[in-house]
Design an enzyme around this catalytic site. Sequence first.
Site, mmCIF file in Angstrom:
data_model
loop_
_atom_site.group_PDB
_atom_site.id
_atom_site.type_symbol
_atom_site.label_atom_id
_atom_site.label_comp_id
_atom_site.label_asym_id
_atom_site.label_seq_id
_atom_site.Cartn_x
_atom_site.Cartn_y
_atom_site.Cartn_z
ATOM 1 N N ASP A 9 -2.523 -3.201 -2.381
ATOM 2 C CA ASP A 9 -3.078 -1.973 -1.813
ATOM 3 C C ASP A 9 -2.840 -2.055 -0.312
ATOM 4 O O ASP A 9 -3.603 -2.713 0.403
ATOM 5 C CB ASP A 9 -4.569 -1.875 -2.130
ATOM 6 C CG ASP A 9 -5.193 -0.595 -1.596
ATOM 7 O OD1 ASP A 9 -4.482 0.434 -1.554
ATOM 8 O OD2 ASP A 9 -6.371 -0.625 -1.205
ATOM 9 N N GLU A 70 0.955 0.532 -3.964
ATOM 10 C CA GLU A 70 0.497 1.917 -3.994
ATOM 11 C C GLU A 70 1.461 2.802 -3.213
ATOM 12 O O GLU A 70 1.832 2.493 -2.077
ATOM 13 C CB GLU A 70 -0.905 2.040 -3.402
ATOM 14 C CG GLU A 70 -1.450 3.467 -3.450
ATOM 15 C CD GLU A 70 -2.870 3.559 -2.933
ATOM 16 O OE1 GLU A 70 -3.051 4.123 -1.842
ATOM 17 O OE2 GLU A 70 -3.785 3.056 -3.620
ATOM 18 N N ASP A 143 -10.561 -2.694 -1.618
ATOM 19 C CA ASP A 143 -9.115 -2.899 -1.514
ATOM 20 C C ASP A 143 -8.642 -3.957 -2.515
ATOM 21 O O ASP A 143 -7.538 -3.868 -3.054
ATOM 22 C CB ASP A 143 -8.743 -3.351 -0.096
ATOM 23 C CG ASP A 143 -9.337 -2.447 0.964
ATOM 24 O OD1 ASP A 143 -8.655 -1.523 1.402
ATOM 25 O OD2 ASP A 143 -10.516 -2.660 1.313
#
Length: 200
Positions: A9, A70, A143
């Site tokens: 992330d 991501e 996260d």
Amino acid sequence: MALRVLGVDPGLTRCGFGVVDVGANRRASLVAVGVAGTDASQSLDQRLLAISQAADEWLETHHPQVVAVERVFSQLNVSTVMGTAQASGVIIAAAARKGIPVALHTPTEVKAAVTGHGSADKTAVTKMVTRILRLDRPPRPADAADALALAITHAWRAGAGGGGAGGGPAGAGQSGSLTAAQRAWMEAESATKSRTSHRG
């Protein structure tokens, strides 16, 4: 043979890392999870260097077969988008240096894969990641949970234990072995296909 995925992330302030193994039994297991952080008072080059070094360490320590990152999407806060995109680029380059393939997944794809709903909030994602990985407590901060969700999403879409590029959750042909989240994924995909065919 288990498929090992490193989910990332990306972010400059906090960059989440999560490694999962998905075996032939279609079960995802936690290998490692953590967050690399940088201070906003540091220069951009030093912040990106720190993220790059963290990525190298995770790749060298855990030897993932694929890295799931991501996909950066547009937000109102341009500075946040820029930082995320820069961190993402550093992660992708680190994987490329080691010849490790990189897959990009949108937040909506990840939410749908893990919870069955593309509009799920972070709390729901964290709860499902905790259940899927059979953890005693939720991974923190968010996260870290997001990184694990990315890794799980890619493993399920690729086909557990196979490393291929299938389009559904692992074990889709064996409904009896599916987890609740995997069944939700299949149901969500079926509903989407149904709506699309009706429009056509």
